[in-house]
Design a protein around this motif. Sequence first.
Motif, PDB file in Angstrom:
ATOM      1  N   ASN A   1       3.389   5.382  -6.577  1.00  0.00           N
ATOM      2  CA  ASN A   1       3.489   4.265  -7.511  1.00  0.00           C
ATOM      3  C   ASN A   1       3.728   2.979  -6.728  1.00  0.00           C
ATOM      4  O   ASN A   1       4.801   2.793  -6.143  1.00  0.00           O
ATOM      5  CB  ASN A   1       4.614   4.472  -8.517  1.00  0.00           C
ATOM      6  N   VAL A   2       2.743   2.114  -6.690  1.00  0.00           N
ATOM      7  CA  VAL A   2       2.868   0.784  -6.078  1.00  0.00           C
ATOM      8  C   VAL A   2       3.336  -0.167  -7.165  1.00  0.00           C
ATOM      9  O   VAL A   2       2.648  -0.377  -8.168  1.00  0.00           O
ATOM     10  CB  VAL A   2       1.521   0.339  -5.472  1.00  0.00           C
TER      11      VAL A   2
ATOM     12  N   GLY B   1      -2.847  -5.228  -2.981  1.00  0.00           N
ATOM     13  CA  GLY B   1      -2.129  -4.052  -3.441  1.00  0.00           C
ATOM     14  C   GLY B   1      -3.061  -2.881  -3.676  1.00  0.00           C
ATOM     15  O   GLY B   1      -4.116  -3.042  -4.284  1.00  0.00           O
ATOM     16  N   SER B   2      -2.677  -1.689  -3.215  1.00  0.00           N
ATOM     17  CA  SER B   2      -3.471  -0.485  -3.490  1.00  0.00           C
ATOM     18  C   SER B   2      -2.582   0.740  -3.358  1.00  0.00           C
ATOM     19  O   SER B   2      -1.803   0.844  -2.414  1.00  0.00           O
ATOM     20  CB  SER B   2      -4.679  -0.371  -2.542  1.00  0.00           C
ATOM     21  N   ALA B   3      -2.709   1.653  -4.314  1.00  0.00           N
ATOM     22  CA  ALA B   3      -1.942   2.897  -4.235  1.00  0.00           C
ATOM     23  C   ALA B   3      -2.396   3.722  -3.036  1.00  0.00           C
ATOM     24  O   ALA B   3      -1.589   4.371  -2.381  1.00  0.00           O
ATOM     25  CB  ALA B   3      -2.092   3.690  -5.527  1.00  0.00           C
TER      26      ALA B   3
ATOM     27  N   THR C   1      -4.395   1.693 -12.683  1.00  0.00           N
ATOM     28  CA  THR C   1      -3.875   0.388 -12.289  1.00  0.00           C
ATOM     29  C   THR C   1      -3.547  -0.425 -13.527  1.00  0.00           C
ATOM     30  O   THR C   1      -4.195  -0.288 -14.575  1.00  0.00           O
ATOM     31  CB  THR C   1      -4.874  -0.390 -11.416  1.00  0.00           C
TER      32      THR C   1
ATOM     33  N   ARG D   1       0.841  -1.198   0.000  1.00  0.00           N
ATOM     34  CA  ARG D   1       0.000   0.000   0.000  1.00  0.00           C
ATOM     35  C   ARG D   1       0.875   1.246   0.000  1.00  0.00           C
ATOM     36  O   ARG D   1       1.785   1.366   0.809  1.00  0.00           O
ATOM     37  CB  ARG D   1      -0.929  -0.015   1.218  1.00  0.00           C
TER      38      ARG D   1
ATOM     39  N   ALA E   1      -5.992   0.893  -7.678  1.00  0.00           N
ATOM     40  CA  ALA E   1      -5.533   2.259  -7.453  1.00  0.00           C
ATOM     41  C   ALA E   1      -5.998   2.740  -6.084  1.00  0.00           C
ATOM     42  O   ALA E   1      -5.270   3.458  -5.396  1.00  0.00           O
ATOM     43  CB  ALA E   1      -6.035   3.178  -8.551  1.00  0.00           C
TER      44      ALA E   1
ATOM     45  N   ASN F   1      -1.146   2.152  -9.374  1.00  0.00           N
ATOM     46  CA  ASN F   1      -0.722   0.793  -9.034  1.00  0.00           C
ATOM     47  C   ASN F   1      -0.239   0.150 -10.326  1.00  0.00           C
ATOM     48  O   ASN F   1      -1.045  -0.209 -11.187  1.00  0.00           O
ATOM     49  CB  ASN F   1      -1.874   0.001  -8.418  1.00  0.00           C
TER      50      ASN F   1
END
Length: 373
Positions: A218-219, A227-229, A280, A200, A258, A252
Amino acid sequence: NFVVKFTGSEHVTFDSLTFTATGPAYGYVINFPGTADHITFKNCNIVGATAYSTLTNLTVIYNQSNSAANNITFNNNTISGGSYGYYNYGVNSSSDEEGHIFTNNKVMNFSYMGIYNYYQKNILVENNEFQQNPAATSTSYGLYCYQSDSVKIKGNKVVLEGTGTNYGLYLAYSYGSARNPTEVYNNMVVTSPSSTATSRGLYLNYGKHIKVYHNSVNVRGGSATGGSAMYLSGSTSTAYGDMDVRNNILVNSGPGFAMYANTGATSGFLTNLDNNIYLTAGTNLISLNGAFHTLPSWVTATAFDANSINAVPGFLSQTDLHVQGGIAFDNGDATLGVMTDFDGQTRPMAPTTGYDIGADEYIPPTCPSGYGI
């Protein structure tokens, strides 16, 4: 085991010195075990042990709990190695430490956390670079604040490299006030491409009177569900609220979202969420408690983000989040009052009068090179 220790110390300044801890198991360089006030380190090289650990006994700068250290300043230092770069723990929720200033530092090759703040108030964390050890394997935090109130987190760059869970900028249970809000402005946050589970970029969890403006994220890794920005978690309780999130770039480039938000975040916790760029490389742009949304369906479901954009922002690279693409240019909300960008350049940038989305205020090049994303 320490190089410098403060107990009952006041009004001490160290300038242009090198401090090195060599102990492989216990290696504090700077230790605050007792009361201290108005201590300053500037232009110093502070070197901890090379560590692949989450233990505090290999922390470079260790302000241990209940020490009551106030008005501590670290400015323009290089802080390298250790499990934590700076461990900064106050007394308790009714007796926060105050006045800590952490500015213009390079925190390099930490293995676990770049900076850890707990029970702090009115602290400034500005214009620092946090770069994790590429060989780190544990859960990773770049910049962590928990129950720290009216904090100012501005103009920092975080790059994580660990293979475990990643949190780029973690802010939880932070309480500002209408006059003195918590402020998260102009930060560039990058997580690790080798993280395969939870990753994250911005983690915003409960709290009140918080302004999150002009950040770029930016992930690079994480899973499709972890996963998440940006991760938003809130509540309908009046103990929380006035979370304002505008003019951010949330990317992401891994398989996740995102943005992830829970229903509490969209029902009273958020007061503003708009003028953001979401992107994403995964299948689903936004998740609301597991219900997937495109940007138009999210706007319909929540009435947020009417002026936000789903598009490629055009970062210079995966880790350099300056912008060359045209989509962020002049598309920000002009009412936020953040008058400089990540580099200290003036907003808006002449000759235009519009405000750009993200941490970088810029003029798009007439012939941009290939985008990082």
